[in-house]
Design a protein around this motif. Structure first.
Motif, PDB file in Angstrom:
ATOM      1  N   UNK A 232      60.316  32.367  41.579  1.00 20.64           N
ATOM      2  CA  UNK A 232      60.101  32.422  40.180  1.00 20.64           C
ATOM      3  C   UNK A 232      61.323  32.919  39.301  1.00 20.64           C
ATOM      4  N   UNK A 233      61.561  32.500  38.078  1.00 21.45           N
ATOM      5  CA  UNK A 233      62.833  32.721  37.291  1.00 21.45           C
ATOM      6  C   UNK A 233      62.703  34.121  36.731  1.00 21.45           C
ATOM      7  N   UNK A 234      61.490  34.704  36.538  1.00 24.36           N
ATOM      8  CA  UNK A 234      61.423  35.928  35.848  1.00 24.36           C
ATOM      9  C   UNK A 234      60.474  36.971  36.493  1.00 24.36           C
ATOM     10  N   UNK A 235      60.765  38.156  36.366  1.00 21.95           N
ATOM     11  CA  UNK A 235      59.935  39.307  37.040  1.00 21.95           C
ATOM     12  C   UNK A 235      58.343  39.068  36.703  1.00 21.95           C
ATOM     13  N   UNK A 236      58.151  39.014  35.556  1.00 28.76           N
ATOM     14  CA  UNK A 236      56.831  39.117  35.078  1.00 28.76           C
ATOM     15  C   UNK A 236      56.072  37.878  35.718  1.00 28.76           C
ATOM     16  N   UNK A 237      56.681  36.521  35.912  1.00 32.35           N
ATOM     17  CA  UNK A 237      55.837  35.704  36.351  1.00 32.35           C
ATOM     18  C   UNK A 237      55.709  35.969  38.041  1.00 32.35           C
ATOM     19  N   UNK A 238      56.403  36.490  38.826  1.00 31.75           N
ATOM     20  CA  UNK A 238      56.307  36.965  40.170  1.00 31.75           C
ATOM     21  C   UNK A 238      55.178  38.211  40.145  1.00 31.75           C
ATOM     22  N   UNK A 239      55.134  38.863  39.240  1.00 33.05           N
ATOM     23  CA  UNK A 239      54.306  39.734  39.311  1.00 33.05           C
ATOM     24  C   UNK A 239      52.721  39.423  38.837  1.00 33.05           C
ATOM     25  N   UNK A 240      52.476  38.822  37.965  1.00 36.73           N
ATOM     26  CA  UNK A 240      51.492  38.102  37.535  1.00 36.73           C
ATOM     27  C   UNK A 240      50.584  37.149  38.805  1.00 36.73           C
ATOM     28  N   UNK A 241      51.549  36.463  39.415  1.00 30.48           N
ATOM     29  CA  UNK A 241      51.129  35.771  40.702  1.00 30.48           C
ATOM     30  C   UNK A 241      50.685  36.612  41.855  1.00 30.48           C
ATOM     31  N   UNK A 376      59.294  28.031  54.098  1.00 30.16           N
ATOM     32  CA  UNK A 376      58.566  27.269  53.503  1.00 30.16           C
ATOM     33  C   UNK A 376      58.558  28.036  51.870  1.00 30.16           C
ATOM     34  N   UNK A 377      58.855  27.282  50.795  1.00 37.01           N
ATOM     35  CA  UNK A 377      59.077  27.851  49.615  1.00 37.01           C
ATOM     36  C   UNK A 377      58.704  26.704  48.534  1.00 37.01           C
ATOM     37  N   UNK A 378      57.959  27.365  47.379  1.00 45.32           N
ATOM     38  CA  UNK A 378      57.645  26.724  46.204  1.00 45.32           C
ATOM     39  C   UNK A 378      58.422  26.904  44.926  1.00 45.32           C
ATOM     40  N   UNK A 379      59.069  26.049  44.527  1.00 41.62           N
ATOM     41  CA  UNK A 379      60.157  26.310  43.365  1.00 41.62           C
ATOM     42  C   UNK A 379      59.779  25.391  42.212  1.00 41.62           C
ATOM     43  N   UNK A 385      67.201  29.514  33.922  1.00 42.98           N
ATOM     44  CA  UNK A 385      67.949  29.974  32.704  1.00 42.98           C
ATOM     45  C   UNK A 385      69.338  30.568  32.787  1.00 42.98           C
ATOM     46  N   UNK A 386      69.820  30.834  34.240  1.00 47.20           N
ATOM     47  CA  UNK A 386      71.017  31.243  34.455  1.00 47.20           C
ATOM     48  C   UNK A 386      71.898  30.182  35.229  1.00 47.20           C
ATOM     49  N   UNK A 387      73.014  30.328  35.286  1.00 45.41           N
ATOM     50  CA  UNK A 387      73.936  29.654  36.141  1.00 45.41           C
ATOM     51  C   UNK A 387      73.601  29.699  37.506  1.00 45.41           C
ATOM     52  N   UNK A 388      73.483  28.850  38.261  1.00 46.17           N
ATOM     53  CA  UNK A 388      73.468  29.015  39.697  1.00 46.17           C
ATOM     54  C   UNK A 388      71.972  28.990  40.458  1.00 46.17           C
ATOM     55  N   UNK A 389      71.017  29.459  39.294  1.00 41.46           N
ATOM     56  CA  UNK A 389      69.567  29.825  39.682  1.00 41.46           C
ATOM     57  C   UNK A 389      68.964  28.655  40.685  1.00 41.46           C
ATOM     58  N   UNK A 390      69.148  27.365  40.281  1.00 37.85           N
ATOM     59  CA  UNK A 390      68.473  26.395  40.947  1.00 37.85           C
ATOM     60  C   UNK A 390      69.103  26.236  42.302  1.00 37.85           C
ATOM     61  N   UNK A 391      70.274  26.311  42.312  1.00 31.10           N
ATOM     62  CA  UNK A 391      71.018  26.216  43.693  1.00 31.10           C
ATOM     63  C   UNK A 391      70.735  27.180  44.789  1.00 31.10           C
ATOM     64  N   UNK A 392      70.578  28.511  44.131  1.00 29.14           N
ATOM     65  CA  UNK A 392      70.009  29.886  44.913  1.00 29.14           C
ATOM     66  C   UNK A 392      68.598  29.644  45.486  1.00 29.14           C
ATOM     67  N   UNK A 393      67.878  28.926  44.517  1.00 22.08           N
ATOM     68  CA  UNK A 393      66.548  28.738  44.891  1.00 22.08           C
ATOM     69  C   UNK A 393      66.387  27.723  46.226  1.00 22.08           C
ATOM     70  N   UNK A 404      58.742  22.755  48.416  1.00 19.79           N
ATOM     71  CA  UNK A 404      57.947  22.056  47.677  1.00 19.79           C
ATOM     72  C   UNK A 404      58.219  22.289  46.232  1.00 19.79           C
ATOM     73  N   UNK A 405      58.302  21.295  45.366  1.00 20.69           N
ATOM     74  CA  UNK A 405      58.756  21.516  43.758  1.00 20.69           C
ATOM     75  C   UNK A 405      57.252  21.483  43.384  1.00 20.69           C
ATOM     76  N   UNK A 406      57.066  22.328  42.226  1.00 23.80           N
ATOM     77  CA  UNK A 406      56.051  22.329  41.446  1.00 23.80           C
ATOM     78  C   UNK A 406      56.067  21.446  40.005  1.00 23.80           C
ATOM     79  N   UNK A 407      57.245  21.120  39.706  1.00 20.98           N
ATOM     80  CA  UNK A 407      57.454  20.221  38.725  1.00 20.98           C
ATOM     81  C   UNK A 407      58.416  19.178  38.961  1.00 20.98           C
TER      82      UNK A 407
END
Length: 696
Positions: A232-241, A376-379, A385-393, A404-407
């Motif tokens: 996830x890109x944000x902490x709150x998303x990971x916590x909610x899941x 295995x990862x879902x992205x 929202x930040x430079x490099x986030x997509x590449x890191x993920x 697996x891409x969710x979008x």
């Protein structure tokens, strides 16, 4: 065994030169492994630092802020902060001054002003105006990964001084000469097609073919099976899941409380203080298995599912259906210090955090995933929202099949800072080769030779001694003051000035015959070994004066000890190359060992010369009288509860010794004594004089 040229080159640069190194490379190229292997064999005196507490724990180092005691407020270049004297312990000051190398991991996350604050502290403490106080820097990281975190309010203050928040915009970086070594071989992924896709995303050169390949991994409404983790890109998303998934499990909840001892701030807790788990929970190991035996059951980032829980037992099953009996592990918070026994820089454990090395792992933030590897990862890359986030993920995955891409992948979600691209292109001009390495090794040797014959620190001590001599000693001890004046003048002429000329000669021999250079070094070694003996006479002369003013007396003693240690270090270093070619590694090792001993360094070369011994024998009666009078004055002042100088001053004591009065009438005429002193203490003083002078 296969070798990696870039890794070998980086190691040689760190060990065999004093050139600053920027070690970079794509995700999975072994930067972290290089660091861990390097510190096991490095002979230089070094510390490992990182921008965040978590990164510091992972690198087994400490944070930049804690090591240099930096404020968390933005650092403004050329501000008063830069020259402010921070209250740093003497032991840490000595440690910083003795460093050969500072390693900073995750440099991409270091803000420009933090690097400048580090530079300012190093210049001040090391008393060296060169960038970073002259210490070698090894910075490790990838600018295509996560950038420094900069709050809007902070950047509003810094934007007037820095073109970007990145470390390469700092004044210190711009004033430094860093070589860039780029690791090319990817170890995390083995599929060349996936590596090519990741490189395209990293460089933001995304073709339709790349888009199509990634979108093949778009699976709408994917029902996560075991061992998939969602990034996830944000902490709150990971916590909610994680919270929702845990609540959906109807089995009993178990709570496991961490054991925290010593200094371990909550801001760097590596795991939850109270870990909440249920049978069936998906979890991730957050440490490597360094347990007993050759087979390691898990690694940092491995996903599994809990199959058994009790109050003191956790069993995890991995995707191969292997059961792992999990034991508590310990994280350590370190502090660097000098070891006075073996003279090495060591890490003290100042706090510990004991907990099971597991976290709920249906979801995790991309920031916290940096450095981890997943099968295995879902992205959801479109929420970046930040430079490099997509590449890191994307680069966390070992294979394209495990992704697996969710979008649908949208190339516009890839954010790359153009200034980073420009910087990376510019650094291509700073990639060294074997010829450059050889030149830098030779330069390091010559600079070390010049350092050996550099007496500027000793000259600074002589300047302070000269001022004290003219301001305080000369009024009480005119003969001693003249002797100090003569010796300091001689040392300046015969050591300081001669060494400056010799170092210029070394410059002229940089590209000359090595045999001639070594011959000149041997002659210089013999000359300075002999010339340094004059420091012995100065040290013993400085031990003579006493003062009523305790601060002046303590300052003189401190100066004398500092001069004696400096002479001892130079003497031993010079002796170490007697009849030997100069070896830079041996020199640096011995220098560090001597420096680390500090005040405990044995002053083997500070011995009294025959001339001094003879002079001491001639003055023995006078010295005995001085000691006797001073002891009597101290005892009398303590008995009466008054300061010693109230009986008579140090100057008067010296005048008594010079005058050696034989009657009370003569004693009264001594400057600084007078009738009242004679009335109170005259008989006692004359008795001491008689016992130590007249009867002789």
């Amino acid at each position: 065994m296969e070798t990696n040229y870039q890794l070998e080159l980086a190691k040689k640069y760190v060990e065999q030169t004093n050139v600053n190194v920027f070690l970079t490379g794509k995700a999975g190229t072994g930067k972290t492994t290089f660091l861990k292997n390097l510190v096991q064999t490095l002979f230089k005196r070094f510390v490992v630092l990182a921008p965040t507490g978590v990164a510091a724990l992972n690198a087994q180092g400490v944070t930049i802020h804690s090591f240099f005691q930096l404020d968390f407020a933005p650092f403004i270049p050329n501000s008063s902060y830069e020259t402010e004297k921070k209250a740093i312990r003497k032991e840490k000051l000595n440690l910083i001054r003795s460093l050969d190398l500072i390693i900073i991991d995750e440099i991409s996350m270091v803000r420009a002003d933090v690097l400048d604050a580090t530079d300012a502290v190093l210049r001040r403490i090391r008393r060296n105006g060169k960038p970073f106080g002259g210490v070698q820097m090894l910075v490790i990281g990838d600018l295509r990964q996560l950038p420094p975190v900069t709050a809007e309010g902070e950047w509003n203050l810094l934007a007037d001084y820095y073109s970007t928040p990145y470390f390469f915009s700092s004044y210190a970086w711009c004033q430094s000469n860093f070589v860039t070594i780029t690791l090319e071989k990817v170890f995390r992924q083995s599929d060349e097609r996936f590596i090519s896709i990741l490189n395209s995303v990293r460089d933001n050169v995304i073709t339709q073919e790349v888009v199509n390949a990634l979108n093949e991994r778009y699976i709408p409404d994917f029902k996560s099976s075991e061992n998939y983790i969602q990034l996830c890109t944000h902490n709150y998303q990971a916590k909610e899941i994680n919270d929702a998934k845990l609540e959906a499990i109807k089995s009993k909840t178990y709570f496991y409380k961490a054991k925290v001892e010593g200094e371990f701030p909550e801001t760097i807790f590596p795991n939850d203080k109270v870990l909440e788990l249920k049978t069936g929970s998906q979890v991730m190991f957050i440490k490597n298995d360094f347990g007993q035996g050759t087979k390691r059951q898990y690694y940092n980032g491995k996903i599994g599912r809990i199959v058994e829980l009790t109050d003191d037992r956790i069993v995890v099953e991995d995707e191969e259906k292997q059961r792992i009996y999990v034991h508590k592990d310990t994280w350590r918070n370190y502090r660097y210090r000098l070891n006075r026994t073996n003279h090495s820089i060591e890490q003290d454990i100042v706090g510990t955090f004991e907990q099971y090395p597991l976290k709920l792992a249906w979801a995790i933030t991309i920031h916290k995933s940096q450095g981890l590897t997943f099968d295995k990862a879902i992205i959801d890359s479109n929420k970046a929202f930040a430079n490099g986030q997509v590449y890191v993920a994307l680069s966390r995955c070992r294979s394209l099949e495990g992704l697996v891409l969710s979008s649908r992948f949208n190339p516009y979600s890839v954010q790359i800072d153009g200034k980073v691209t420009t910087f990376n292109e510019r650094q291509q001009e700073r990639i060294p080769d074997d010829d450059k390495l050889l030149q830098d090794k030779q330069k390091y040797t010559f600079e070390s030779i010049k350092e050996l014959f550099d007496f500027s620190d000793m000259n600074a001590m002589l300047e302070r001694i000269f001022r004290l001599n003219e301001e305080d000693i000369t009024h009480l001890y005119a003969d001693t003051a003249k002797k100090i004046r003569d010796i300091t003048s001689s040392v300046k002429d015969n050591i300081v000035n001669v060494s400056a000329k010799f170092r210029r000669q070394i410059d002229a021999l940089t590209n000359g015959d090595n045999n001639i250079l070594q011959e000149r070094i041997q002659k210089a070694q013999q000359y300075f070994i002999t010339s340094l003996e004059s420091i012995n006479m100065l040290v013993h002369t400085l031990e003579t004066p006493d003062f009523d003013n305790k601060e002046t007396e303590a300052y003189l003693k401190s100066l004398t000890q500092e001069l004696a240690r400096e002479k001892e270090i130079k003497h031993r270093l010079l002796k170490s190359i007697e009849k030997k070619d100069f070896d830079v590694i041996a020199y640096v090792s011995l220098r560090n060992e001597l420096f680390a001993q500090g005040e405990k360094l044995k002053l083997q070369s500070i011995t009294k010369s025959a001339e001094n011994e003879k002079k001491d024998e001639e003055d023995i009666v006078q010295r005995d009288l001085y000691i006797a009078l001073r002891q009597w004055r101290t005892e009398t002042s303590e008995e009466l509860g008054i300061p010693a100088y109230s009986i008579f001053t140090q100057k008067a004591l010296v005048n008594i010794i010079k005058g050696k009065p034989e009657t009370l009438k003569e004693l009264a005429k001594i400057k600084g004594i007078g009738k009242k002193t004679v009335e109170k203490y005259g008989e006692s003083i004359m008795e001491i004089i008689a016992n130590n002078v007249l009867k002789s």
